[in-house]
Enzyme design. Structure first.
Site, PDB file in Angstrom:
ATOM      1  N   HIS A   1      42.270  56.528  23.296  1.00  0.00           N
ATOM      2  CA  HIS A   1      41.777  57.891  23.159  1.00  0.00           C
ATOM      3  C   HIS A   1      42.846  58.760  22.492  1.00  0.00           C
ATOM      4  O   HIS A   1      43.994  58.349  22.361  1.00  0.00           O
ATOM      5  CB  HIS A   1      41.392  58.481  24.528  1.00  0.00           C
ATOM      6  CG  HIS A   1      42.533  58.575  25.487  1.00  0.00           C
ATOM      7  ND1 HIS A   1      42.720  57.686  26.520  1.00  0.00           N
ATOM      8  CD2 HIS A   1      43.563  59.445  25.558  1.00  0.00           C
ATOM      9  CE1 HIS A   1      43.806  58.012  27.188  1.00  0.00           C
ATOM     10  NE2 HIS A   1      44.345  59.073  26.625  1.00  0.00           N
TER      11      HIS A   1
HETATM   12  C1  T46 Z   1      46.935  59.461  28.548  1.00  0.00           C
HETATM   13  C2  T46 Z   1      47.480  58.176  29.049  1.00  0.00           C
HETATM   14  C3  T46 Z   1      48.952  58.028  28.794  1.00  0.00           C
HETATM   15  C4  T46 Z   1      41.614  62.076  36.432  1.00  0.00           C
HETATM   16  O1  T46 Z   1      40.643  62.273  37.199  1.00  0.00           O
HETATM   17  N1  T46 Z   1      42.632  62.986  36.358  1.00  0.00           N
HETATM   18  C5  T46 Z   1      43.703  62.818  35.537  1.00  0.00           C
HETATM   19  O2  T46 Z   1      44.593  63.686  35.511  1.00  0.00           O
HETATM   20  C6  T46 Z   1      43.768  61.630  34.734  1.00  0.00           C
HETATM   21  C7  T46 Z   1      44.940  61.401  33.793  1.00  0.00           C
HETATM   22  C8  T46 Z   1      42.743  60.726  34.817  1.00  0.00           C
HETATM   23  N2  T46 Z   1      41.698  60.931  35.646  1.00  0.00           N
HETATM   24  C9  T46 Z   1      40.644  59.911  35.766  1.00  0.00           C
HETATM   25  C10 T46 Z   1      39.812  59.710  34.497  1.00  0.00           C
HETATM   26  C11 T46 Z   1      39.410  58.256  34.602  1.00  0.00           C
HETATM   27  O3  T46 Z   1      38.233  58.162  35.394  1.00  0.00           O
HETATM   28  O4  T46 Z   1      41.258  58.669  36.032  1.00  0.00           O
HETATM   29  C12 T46 Z   1      40.567  57.609  35.389  1.00  0.00           C
HETATM   30  C13 T46 Z   1      41.511  56.795  34.509  1.00  0.00           C
HETATM   31  O5  T46 Z   1      41.910  57.595  33.381  1.00  0.00           O
HETATM   32  P1  T46 Z   1      42.039  57.004  31.909  1.00  0.00           P
HETATM   33  O6  T46 Z   1      41.055  55.931  31.703  1.00  0.00           O
HETATM   34  O7  T46 Z   1      41.999  58.162  30.936  1.00  0.00           O
HETATM   35  O8  T46 Z   1      43.511  56.383  31.964  1.00  0.00           O
HETATM   36  P2  T46 Z   1      44.426  55.899  30.753  1.00  0.00           P
HETATM   37  O9  T46 Z   1      45.551  55.176  31.383  1.00  0.00           O
HETATM   38  O10 T46 Z   1      43.638  55.190  29.717  1.00  0.00           O
HETATM   39  O11 T46 Z   1      44.977  57.271  30.091  1.00  0.00           O
HETATM   40  C14 T46 Z   1      45.852  58.105  30.825  1.00  0.00           C
HETATM   41  C15 T46 Z   1      45.478  59.575  30.600  1.00  0.00           C
HETATM   42  O12 T46 Z   1      44.106  59.780  30.933  1.00  0.00           O
HETATM   43  C16 T46 Z   1      45.708  60.007  29.173  1.00  0.00           C
HETATM   44  O13 T46 Z   1      45.674  61.411  29.088  1.00  0.00           O
HETATM   45  O14 T46 Z   1      47.400  59.980  27.553  1.00  0.00           O
HETATM   46  O15 T46 Z   1      47.201  57.900  30.416  1.00  0.00           O
END
Ligand code: T46
Length: 131
Positions: free
Chosen positions: A49
């Site tokens: 993303h």
């Molecule tokens: C990024 C990289 C480095 C929340 O509810 N609150 C939050 O503050 C965050 C960060 C995530 N979430 C939820 C959203 C998804 O349902 O946690 C779940 C996993 O998030 P995501 O799939 O976006 O995780 P990554 O590791 O792919 O990405 C994260 C951050 O979302 C993103 O901003 O830059 O780490």
């Protein structure tokens, strides 16, 4: 490429080391949110993303992983493997996190609160957003 590696200030003595980052002094934004990623596995990739507005600093507190960063024209890979290095990622950067070591712990400092509407999670859309 809207990213850079930051050398984090470390105070060390015979007791060990202490690292510090201050909003608007060592990093270019005010920290509104902190989250961390742990219990990672080498075969699992994350990210895929970009952010329309958010800026972040990522620190590998323990272990290592690769960040593949893409500005729509070029792709570069940064390995994070030290708690005294911070990876600043600005807006409009597609990111993929891969090659996690077992138990890698990433701490992330973010410039804004969580807002799913602010993510672009489709690569085609990301490319379009840059025009
Ligand atoms: C990024 C990289 C480095 C929340 O509810 N609150 C939050 O503050 C965050 C960060 C995530 N979430 C939820 C959203 C998804 O349902 O946690 C779940 C996993 O998030 P995501 O799939 O976006 O995780 P990554 O590791 O792919 O990405 C994260 C951050 O979302 C993103 O901003 O830059 O780490």
């Amino acid at each position: 490429m809207n990213y850079k590696l930051i050398n984090i200030k470390v105070h060390g003595d015979e007791r060990g080391k202490l690292a510090v980052l201050e909003s608007l002094k060592d990093i270019p934004f005010e920290i509104k949110r902190v989250y961390w990623i742990f219990d990672t596995l080498p075969e699992q990739e994350r990210g895929f993303h970009s952010h329309k507005d958010m800026e972040q600093i990522v620190v590998a507190m323990d272990g290592a992983c690769d960040f593949v960063l893409d500005d729509g024209e070029r792709t570069e890979t940064v390995t994070l493997n030290r708690p005294d290095k911070g990876l600043y990622i600005g807006k409009n950067m597609w990111r993929v996190m891969k090659n996690f070591s077992y138990g890698c712990k990433l701490m992330v400092l973010a410039s804004d609160y969580y807002n799913e509407k602010e993510y672009i999670r489709n690569y085609g859309e990301f490319k379009k957003s840059l025009k």
